[in-house]
Design an enzyme around this catalytic site. Structure first.
Site, PDB file in Angstrom:
ATOM      1  N   CYS A   1       8.402   4.760  10.706  1.00 28.60           N
ATOM      2  CA  CYS A   1       8.982   5.537  12.470  1.00 28.60           C
ATOM      3  C   CYS A   1       8.903   6.391  12.840  1.00 28.60           C
ATOM      4  O   CYS A   1       8.395   7.075  12.919  1.00 28.60           O
ATOM      5  CB  CYS A   1       9.601   4.244  13.175  1.00 28.60           C
ATOM      6  SG  CYS A   1       9.183   2.365  13.466  1.00 28.60           S
TER       7      CYS A   1
ATOM      8  N   GLU B   1      11.698   8.134  10.191  1.00 23.72           N
ATOM      9  CA  GLU B   1      12.757   8.059   8.818  1.00 23.72           C
ATOM     10  C   GLU B   1      11.914   9.441   8.510  1.00 23.72           C
ATOM     11  O   GLU B   1      10.990  10.163   7.267  1.00 23.72           O
ATOM     12  CB  GLU B   1      12.075   7.030   8.403  1.00 23.72           C
ATOM     13  CG  GLU B   1      12.667   5.623   8.603  1.00 23.72           C
ATOM     14  CD  GLU B   1      11.716   5.312   9.997  1.00 23.72           C
ATOM     15  OE1 GLU B   1      11.461   4.915  11.254  1.00 23.72           O
ATOM     16  OE2 GLU B   1      10.167   4.520   9.036  1.00 23.72           O
TER      17      GLU B   1
END
Length: 790
Positions: A434, A436
C-alpha cells in the site's frame, strides 16, 4: 469503451478482465509429489528449492494469443495456485471460496475430492498455519479472534518486498557462480554456522536452476507454437519470444523487451515459491528500464509505441494474477483480488538527481490507457520533479479511478535514514504494497498485522471486558467512572496498548522463527542483496536490513473518541462517564442528546484544531514509541505503519459504539484520514492536522481525500490539486491519494451494480471495482467527506 493502444492490448486486456478467477491445484499436486520424494533426505532449504525446481520442470505452460511477455503462475490468466504448506484449506474452505458472492474463486468438482483425499491427509499437520496456531498462547488466540490485532502470516508468507536491480545486470547463471564461490569459501574451522550456510547456499543454487529451467521450457514452447503458426507476423513474434527466453533468465537481459521478460520470470518465481503477503514488486521500473529503452531506440529495434505496447503487456500480466485466496479473518482484513504489486515512478536517482525520464511518462500513459487494478501505480514526487510530470499525474488521478497515488520522495528518504539505512540505499528505495517504505533490493520489510487502536479504548472503558465476545480480554485497571481525570483514563489506555502489543510481539517472534526454520525462500534470497554473502535465507535475516512493522488502524476514531471524553466529561462536564458508557452499550438509543453532543459539538481531528490534534499526537507518539526499535528474530527492528487495507471495516464490525458517535459495527476511520464527516474545514485543514503526526518516524502513512469531479475540473482545478500535493509534502506528509467521484454516482452504483461494472474507486492503498466491495465498505467510501477548495 476501447482501452489500450492497439487491438493486441485490447484483446489481452479483455481476456484478463473476463476470465473467471479460479483455483488451480497443479502447484499443490506437484509440491506434494516433490515433498514426498525429497522430505527427510535433504535439508529444509534444499527441500524448498527442489520443490520449486520440480514444479517448474513439470508445470503446464501458457502463451496466450498475441502475448509478448510470457509466463503465468497457474494454468492461465486469473488462476490462483494454492499453497498447502502454508495454509491447508478444508473442503469447506473451498466451497466457501467457490460459492461466496464477493472475491470468489471457482473450484472444479474433482478438486474437492483431491483436496480431501490427497492434500489434507499430507499437509494438515505439516502446514505453517497449523504450527502457528499450535504455538500461540490462549491470550494471543483470544485477542486475535476478538479483533484486537490480525496476523498477516497466518495464511501467507512474509512479503512487501522489492528485489535487487542486479537482475538487470546479471543472469541466474551468474548468480549460480557467485553461490558456488561462496560455498567454496566456507570456513568450517572458524565459522560454526558453516553447515547451515552450505545448506542455504546449495538451496539457492538449486533455485537458480529452477528458474532457468522455466525459461528454457518457455523457449522450447514458443518454438513449438511457432512451427504450428500460420501467420507470418505472429511466427516472427514467437521466434523473438523464444530468443528472449534463451537469454533470460539464465543471462542478463540485452534489450528492453528482455529486461521486462526478466523481471516477469523473477516475479513468477518469487510468488510461486511462497505466496508473499503482497506480491513482489518491480520497484523503480522507469529507472531500471531507461538504459535499455534509450539503447534500443538508438539501435532502431524499438520505438515509443512498441515500448509502450510491451509495458501494457506487462500490465496485463500483473492483472492476470489474483491474490491467493484468503479465508476467515485474513479475508476480512484484506478482502480483494488485488495482490498489491506496486510500481514506483519518478522520484530521484541514486545520485540525488531528478529521476523522471522518458519511461516515466510511458508508464503514466500506460496506466491511464489500461485502467487496470493491477499493478498499483504510484508517482514519487520530489522537490526536483518537473511540474509537467506532477500535472500529468494529477490529470490521470482526477479521472476518478484511483491511480496514481502520490508519494513524497524526501519523506521516504528521511524515513529510511531514520531507520538506519545509508543515503545510497535510501535513494534507491520507495514504497510497495500500500504505502510501505523499504530499501529496495536490500531489505526484508515485513508487515505482521493490524492493531485496533479504538477497540483497546473500548476495553479500557469497561475494565478490560469485551462486550462483543463476553471475554475478559484486557487488564483489570479499574472501572472507568472511578477515573478522576482524563489523564488517569489515558494512562490506563496506554497500559492496555502495552499489554496487547506484548502479546502480539511474543506471537510475532514465534511466527518469525517458524518461517525461518520451515519456510526458507531460496529464490527470493538469491535476488535480495547480501543473502548470498551471508549464506542466510531472506526469512532468517539474510537481507542487509530486516524490518518488521505493526500497522496502527483507526487514528481518527480513537482521537475523536478521546476528545469526546476529555471535552464533554472532564472539561465541560456535560455528562458523566457512566452516562456515556451506558449510551455506548445501548448504541445511543434513547441517548440522542449525548450522540448529538459528541458528533456535532466536540473538537474533531482533521480541522487543524489543537484540541483534537494534540490528542492524536499523544496516541500516535505512544504507539510509535512502544513499537519502534523493538528487536525482531532476524536481527533487525520493529517500526510502525498507519494503514488499514480493508481492516478498518473488520475492526469496526467487532466493536460496540464509540465515544465519538460511531455506531456499533460501523467501520473505524481508515489510514490517517479523519473520521467520516468529521473534517468540516476543507482539505488544507485535513493536511495540516495529518502533518502533525511525525510521518518520518514511520514506515508509511496513508491519507485518502475525496473530491467531486467539478472541484478539480479545468486548468484551475488541476493546478489546485497539484498545489495540494506539494503543500502536504512540504509539511513532510508521506502519501496522499484521491477519489474523484460524486456521492450520487456511488449510490447509483450500489443500487444498480450491473450498470457500473467498470467503476473503480480508491479503497485504501489500492483501487478496486466498486461492485467487488462489501456493502459496509461501499457505505464507508460513500460517507467519506467530499472536499472543496475554499
Amino acid at each position: 469503451m476501447d482501452r489500450g493502444m492497439n487491438n493486441r492490448i485490447q484483446n489481452l486486456r479483455k481476456t484478463s478482465m473476463t476470465t473467471p478467477t479460479h483455483i488451480d491445484m497443479e502447484r499443490a499436486k506437484l509440491y506434494t509429489e516433490a515433498y514426498k520424494q525429497y522430505e527427510g533426505s535433504v535439508s529444509i532449504p534444499e527441500l524448498r528449492a527442489l520443490s520449486l525446481k520440480y514444479y517448474f520442470t513439470h508445470k503446464s505452460l501458457y502463451i496466450g494469443e498475441g502475448e509478448l511477455i510470457v509466463g503465468e503462475k497457474g494454468d492461465g490468466p486469473q488462476s490462483s495456485p494454492t499453497f498447502p504448506e502454508l495454509c491447508c484449506h478444508t473442503v469447506e474452505d473451498l466451497h466457501v471460496m467457490n460459492d461466496r458472492d464477493l472475491i470468489d474463486f471457482k473450484v472444479k468438482e474433482e478438486d474437492y475430492s483431491f483436496q480431501e483425499t490427497t492434500i489434507i491427509p499430507y499437509w494438515e499437520k505439516r502446514s505453517i498455519r497449523y504450527k502457528i496456531l499450535k504455538h500461540m498462547s490462549p491470550e494471543w488466540k483470544s485477542a486475535y479472534q476478538s479483533g484486537i490485532f490480525t496476523e498477516f502470516m497466518e495464511q501467507r508468507g512474509p512479503g512487501h518486498t522489492v528485489g535487487s536491480e542486479n537482475i538487470y545486470i546479471k543472469g541466474f547463471s551468474d548468480y549460480k557462480k557467485e553461490i558456488e564461490a561462496a560455498i567454496a569459501n566456507l570456513d568450517y574451522i572458524k565459522d560454526m554456522e558453516a553447515l547451515d550456510k552450505e545448506n542455504q547456499l546449495k538451496a539457492m543454487a538449486i533455485a537458480c536452476d529452477a528458474i532457468m529451467i522455466l525459461g528454457q521450457r518457455y523457449h522450447d514452447y514458443a518454438l513449438e507454437l511457432e512451427k504450428q503458426e500460420k501467420d507470418e507476423t505472429r511466427k516472427k513474434e514467437l521466434r523473438q519470444i523464444a530468443e528472449n527466453c534463451k537469454v533470460v533468465p539464465a543471462n542478463k537481459p540485452c534489450s528492453y523487451w528482455q529486461a521486462i521478460q526478466m523481471y516477469w520470470f523473477v516475479h513468477l518465481g518469487v510468488t510461486t515459491e511462497l505466496n508473499p503477503w503482497d506480491a513482489y514488486s518491480p520497484g523503480r521500473l522507469d529507472q531500471h528500464l531507461i538504459g535499455f529503452y534509450l539503447k534500443d531506440l538508438e539501435n532502431g529495434i524499438l520505438n515509443r509505441d512498441s515500448a509502450k505496447e510491451l509495458l501494457e503487456c506487462l500490465w496485463v500480466k500483473f492483472n492476470n494474477q489474483p491474490a491467493p485466496p484468503k479465508v476467515g479473518i485474513t479475508l476480512k482484513e484484506s478482502s480483494t483480488y488485488t495482490d498489491f504489486a506496486n510500481i514506483n515512478t519518478g522520484g530521484i536517482t541514486p545520485e540525488g538527481e531528478d529521476g523522471v525520464n522518458e519511461v516515466s511518462y510511458l508508464i503514466l500513459e500506460c496506466m491511464d490507457e489500461m485502467k487496470l487494478l493491477q499493478p498499483s501505480s504510484n508517482v514519487q514526487i520530489s522537490k526536483k520533479t518537473p511540474k509537467a510530470f506532477l500535472l500529468k499525474a494529477c490529470e490521470i488521478s482526477r479521472k476518478g479511478w484511483g491511480q496514481p497515488a502520490f508519494y513524497n520522495t524526501e519523506a521516504i528518504i528521511m524515513e529510511l535514514l531514520n531507520a538506519g539505512k545509508t543515503i545510497t540505499d535510501a535513494r534507491k528505495g520507495g514504497t510497495s504494497g500500500c504505502v510501505e517504505t523499504g530499501a529496495f533490493g536490500n531489505e526484508a520489510y515485513i508487515l505482521t498485522g493490524y492493531f485496533n487502536l479504538p477497540k483497546i479504548l473500548e476495553l479500557t472503558l469497561y475494565n478490560g471486558f469485551d462486550h462483543m465476545t463476553g471475554l475478559q480480554l484486557g487488564l483489570k485497571l479499574g472501572e472507568a467512572e472511578d477515573f478522576k481525570s482524563y489523564e488517569e483514563l489515558f494512562e490506563a489506555y496506554k497500559k492496555q496498548i502495552t499489554y496487547f502489543l506484548t502479546i502480539k510481539l511474543k506471537g510475532n517472534n514465534i511466527i518469525e522463527k517458524i518461517y525461518g526454520d520451515y519456510m526458507p525462500v531460496p529464490l527470493l534470497s538469491v535476488v535480495t542483496n547480501d543473502c548470498i554473502a551471508k549464506g542466510k535465507d531472506y526469512n532468517a535475516g539474510g537481507a542487509r536490513y530486516n524490518t518488521n512493522y505493526i500497522q496502527g488502524v483507526g487514528i481518527g476514531t480513537i482521537t475523536d473518541s478521546l476528545a469526546a471524553i476529555k471535552y464533554n466529561v472532564y472539561d465541560k462536564k456535560k455528562f458523566t462517564l457512566k452516562e456515556l458508557l451506558d449510551a455506548l452499550k445501548e448504541n445511543f438509543t434513547g441517548r440522542e442528546h449525548i450522540l448529538n453532543l459528541v458528533r456535532n459539538h466536540t473538537p474533531k481531528y482533521g480541522n487543524d484544531e489543537e484540541y483534537a490534534d494534540e490528542i492524536m499526537k499523544e496516541v500516535f507518539t505512544y504507539y510509535c514509541n512502544s513499537v519502534t526499535g523493538r528487536p525482531n528474530v532476524k536481527g533487525g527492528f520493529y517500526g510502525i505503519n498507519m494503514l488499514p487495507t480493508t481492516c478498518h471495516v473488520y475492526f469496526g464490525d467487532v466493536m460496540i459504539a464509540s465515544p465519538n458517535g460511531r455506531l456499533a459495527h460501523k467501520p473505524v476511520s481508515e489510514g490517517i484520514s479523519p473520521e467520516k464527516g468529521a473534517d468540516t474545514k476543507g482539505p488544507t485543514a485535513v493536511l495540516k492536522s495529518a502533518s502533525k503526526m511525525d510521518h518520518l518516524k514511520t514506515g508509511g502513512t496513508l491519507l485518502n481525500q475525496k473530491f467531486t469531479p467539478s472541484v478539480v475540473a479545468g486548468d484551475i482545478g488541476l493546478e489546485q490539486m497539484a498545489n495540494l500535493v506539494k503543500a502536504y509534502f512540504d509539511l513532510d506528509g508521506h502519501h496522499i491519494q484521491f477519489n474523484v467521484i460524486d456521492r450520487q454516482t456511488l449510490i447509483n452504483a450500489q443500487e444498480n451494480p450491473e450498470d457500473y461494472k467498470d467503476l473503480i474507486v480508491r479503497v485504501a492503498g489500492y483501487s478496486d471495482h466498486f461492485r467487488n466491495l462489501s456493502k459496509a465498505l461501499q457505505d464507508e467510501i460513500i460517507e467519506r467527506t467530499e472536499q472543496t477548495f475554499h
